[in-house]
Motif scaffolding. Structure first.
Motif, PDB file in Angstrom:
ATOM      1  N   TRP A   1      24.139  -6.655 -27.790  1.00  0.00           N
ATOM      2  CA  TRP A   1      25.254  -6.301 -26.900  1.00  0.00           C
ATOM      3  C   TRP A   1      26.520  -5.901 -27.649  1.00  0.00           C
ATOM      4  O   TRP A   1      27.266  -5.051 -27.152  1.00  0.00           O
ATOM      5  CB  TRP A   1      25.532  -7.402 -25.874  1.00  0.00           C
ATOM      6  CG  TRP A   1      26.033  -8.690 -26.448  1.00  0.00           C
ATOM      7  CD1 TRP A   1      25.295  -9.782 -26.783  1.00  0.00           C
ATOM      8  CD2 TRP A   1      27.387  -9.018 -26.767  1.00  0.00           C
ATOM      9  NE1 TRP A   1      26.105 -10.760 -27.294  1.00  0.00           N
ATOM     10  CE2 TRP A   1      27.396 -10.319 -27.292  1.00  0.00           C
ATOM     11  CE3 TRP A   1      28.593  -8.341 -26.653  1.00  0.00           C
ATOM     12  CZ2 TRP A   1      28.554 -10.956 -27.708  1.00  0.00           C
ATOM     13  CZ3 TRP A   1      29.754  -8.972 -27.069  1.00  0.00           C
ATOM     14  CH2 TRP A   1      29.726 -10.260 -27.586  1.00  0.00           C
TER      15      TRP A   1
ATOM     16  N   CYS B   1      23.060   0.326 -25.693  1.00  0.00           N
ATOM     17  CA  CYS B   1      22.708   0.866 -24.388  1.00  0.00           C
ATOM     18  C   CYS B   1      23.976   0.884 -23.530  1.00  0.00           C
ATOM     19  O   CYS B   1      24.733  -0.082 -23.501  1.00  0.00           O
ATOM     20  CB  CYS B   1      21.637  -0.015 -23.758  1.00  0.00           C
ATOM     21  SG  CYS B   1      20.883   0.728 -22.319  1.00  0.00           S
TER      22      CYS B   1
ATOM     23  N   SER C   1      26.465  -2.196 -28.087  1.00  0.00           N
ATOM     24  CA  SER C   1      26.697  -1.488 -26.826  1.00  0.00           C
ATOM     25  C   SER C   1      28.175  -1.485 -26.463  1.00  0.00           C
ATOM     26  O   SER C   1      28.722  -0.457 -26.055  1.00  0.00           O
ATOM     27  CB  SER C   1      25.887  -2.128 -25.698  1.00  0.00           C
ATOM     28  OG  SER C   1      24.508  -2.092 -25.997  1.00  0.00           O
TER      29      SER C   1
ATOM     30  N   LEU D   1      23.966  -4.706 -20.926  1.00  0.00           N
ATOM     31  CA  LEU D   1      23.512  -5.855 -21.708  1.00  0.00           C
ATOM     32  C   LEU D   1      22.001  -5.895 -21.860  1.00  0.00           C
ATOM     33  O   LEU D   1      21.478  -6.578 -22.732  1.00  0.00           O
ATOM     34  CB  LEU D   1      24.031  -7.151 -21.091  1.00  0.00           C
ATOM     35  CG  LEU D   1      25.561  -7.249 -21.004  1.00  0.00           C
ATOM     36  CD1 LEU D   1      25.978  -8.559 -20.382  1.00  0.00           C
ATOM     37  CD2 LEU D   1      26.187  -7.070 -22.378  1.00  0.00           C
ATOM     38  N   THR D   2      21.303  -5.178 -20.996  1.00  0.00           N
ATOM     39  CA  THR D   2      19.849  -5.062 -21.122  1.00  0.00           C
ATOM     40  C   THR D   2      19.479  -3.586 -21.081  1.00  0.00           C
ATOM     41  O   THR D   2      20.143  -2.775 -20.427  1.00  0.00           O
ATOM     42  CB  THR D   2      19.116  -5.805 -19.991  1.00  0.00           C
ATOM     43  OG1 THR D   2      19.530  -5.264 -18.734  1.00  0.00           O
ATOM     44  CG2 THR D   2      19.406  -7.295 -20.015  1.00  0.00           C
ATOM     45  N   VAL D   3      18.425  -3.267 -21.759  1.00  0.00           N
ATOM     46  CA  VAL D   3      17.947  -1.883 -21.812  1.00  0.00           C
ATOM     47  C   VAL D   3      17.177  -1.584 -20.527  1.00  0.00           C
ATOM     48  O   VAL D   3      16.267  -2.332 -20.162  1.00  0.00           O
ATOM     49  CB  VAL D   3      17.033  -1.662 -23.038  1.00  0.00           C
ATOM     50  CG1 VAL D   3      16.482  -0.248 -23.066  1.00  0.00           C
ATOM     51  CG2 VAL D   3      17.779  -1.974 -24.315  1.00  0.00           C
TER      52      VAL D   3
END
Length: 117
Positions: A26, A70, A29, A82-84
């Motif tokens: 994260w 991401c 990102s 925070l997540t792909v």
């Protein structure tokens, strides 16, 4: 005497990627989304292109560093994810040297693509 610095093609040792994939992603990102927002505010990104990005997600992977970033573009801002997502709208994958060469405008994306970089 005017000398220009060129970024050589290199690959980070495999240990870097082996460790990098286990680190939290994260921060990458957040940093990339913040940098893109600053570039947009400075007028470095064409507004027409930004409008076409609305609602889309992006994934940038630095293969030899084991890192990924991401982010999405929504309501006129780049926002870290925070997540792909299962299927990002656009994904870039390359070694660190290729990304640095792009940033320095030493290479263009087509050349790197056809050289399998």
């Amino acid at each position: 005497m005017n000398q220009t610095f060129t970024i050589p093609r290199f690959r980070l040792p495999g240990l870097v990627a082996a460790l990098g994939v286990h680190l939290p992603q994260w921060p990458h990102s957040l940093a990339l989304a913040s940098a893109l927002n600053l570039a947009a505010l400075a007028g470095l990104l064409p507004k027409e292109s930004l409008a076409q990005m609305e609602g889309r997600s992006f994934l940038v992977e630095v293969l030899d560093a084991g890192g990924q970033a991401c982010f999405a573009y929504h309501d006129g801002r780049f926002r870290p994810l925070l997540t792909v997502p299962a299927k990002p709208d656009l994904s870039f994958r390359a070694n660190l040297s290729a990304f640095l060469q792009l940033l320095a405008r030493q290479e263009d994306p087509d050349t790197l693509f056809f050289n399998r970089e």
